[in-house]
Write a protein that holds these residues in place. Structure first.
Motif, PDB file in Angstrom:
ATOM      1  N   GLU A  49       0.711  -1.133  -0.078  1.00 15.71           N
ATOM      2  CA  GLU A  49      -0.087   0.231   0.022  1.00 15.71           C
ATOM      3  C   GLU A  49       0.830   1.249   0.052  1.00 15.71           C
ATOM      4  N   LEU A  50       2.015   1.308   0.644  1.00 16.32           N
ATOM      5  CA  LEU A  50       3.183   2.252   0.797  1.00 16.32           C
ATOM      6  C   LEU A  50       3.543   2.525  -0.893  1.00 16.32           C
ATOM      7  N   TRP A  51       3.708   1.555  -1.417  1.00 20.80           N
ATOM      8  CA  TRP A  51       4.398   1.744  -2.925  1.00 20.80           C
ATOM      9  C   TRP A  51       3.260   2.386  -3.709  1.00 20.80           C
ATOM     10  N   TRP A  52       1.951   2.242  -3.533  1.00 26.56           N
ATOM     11  CA  TRP A  52       0.886   2.824  -4.439  1.00 26.56           C
ATOM     12  C   TRP A  52       0.783   4.103  -3.749  1.00 26.56           C
ATOM     13  N   ARG A  53       0.680   4.370  -2.395  1.00 25.31           N
ATOM     14  CA  ARG A  53       0.487   5.729  -2.168  1.00 25.31           C
ATOM     15  C   ARG A  53       1.699   6.717  -2.193  1.00 25.31           C
TER      16      ARG A  53
END
Length: 144
Positions: A49-53
């Motif tokens: 999710e951090l990759w996406w954000r």
């Protein structure tokens, strides 16, 4: 017309985005840092999710610097760290954190194979690149 190119690099410590014209003239670059989790000895993970954000944050910053609206981007190229294993469900949703290239938790299970032995080479060497040990295979077998 959607003419701009977005290049995204999902790295070990940050996401980098670059926006270019079709002739590869770079208009702007930006990055956004995130953390790698060390959950124990030899255990390195990242929250997908951090990759996406952080990709969104880097994209917005690069687009603002370039004066480009994201809707004007017509092509996307993505690179990422490898090997990384991210288990997903049938719909493609992450089942947990990604085990990144630094993770060595599967080493314990495979210690009976001496490094460099013919057995480990037969099982784990990437078939198209003999110099690259296929850590995805090791981690998948470990995950089972």
């Amino acid at each position: 017309m959607s003419e701009y190119i977005l290049a995204v690099d999902i790295g070990t410590s940050n996401v980098k985005c670059m926006i270019a014209r079709p002739d590869m003239t770079v208009l702007a670059e930006a990055d956004s840092e995130y953390e790698t989790l060390c959950t124990g000895a030899g255990r390195y993970e990242q929250d997908p999710e951090l990759w996406w954000r952080h990709m969104i944050l880097a994209l917005q910053a690069a687009a603002a610097k370039a004066g480009v609206r994201t809707g004007e981007i017509g092509r996307i190229a993505v690179s990422s760290q490898a090997p990384t294993m991210l288990p997903v469900d049938a719909a493609g949703r992450p089942l947990g954190n990604a085990l990144i290239w630094m993770d060595r938790r599967s080493d314990v299970k495979f210690t009976p194979y001496a490094p460099g032995s013919k057995q480990i080479i037969r099982i784990f060497v990437h078939p198209k690149n003999k110099g690259f040990i296929n850590l995805e295979t090791i981690n998948i077998r470990w995950k089972q």
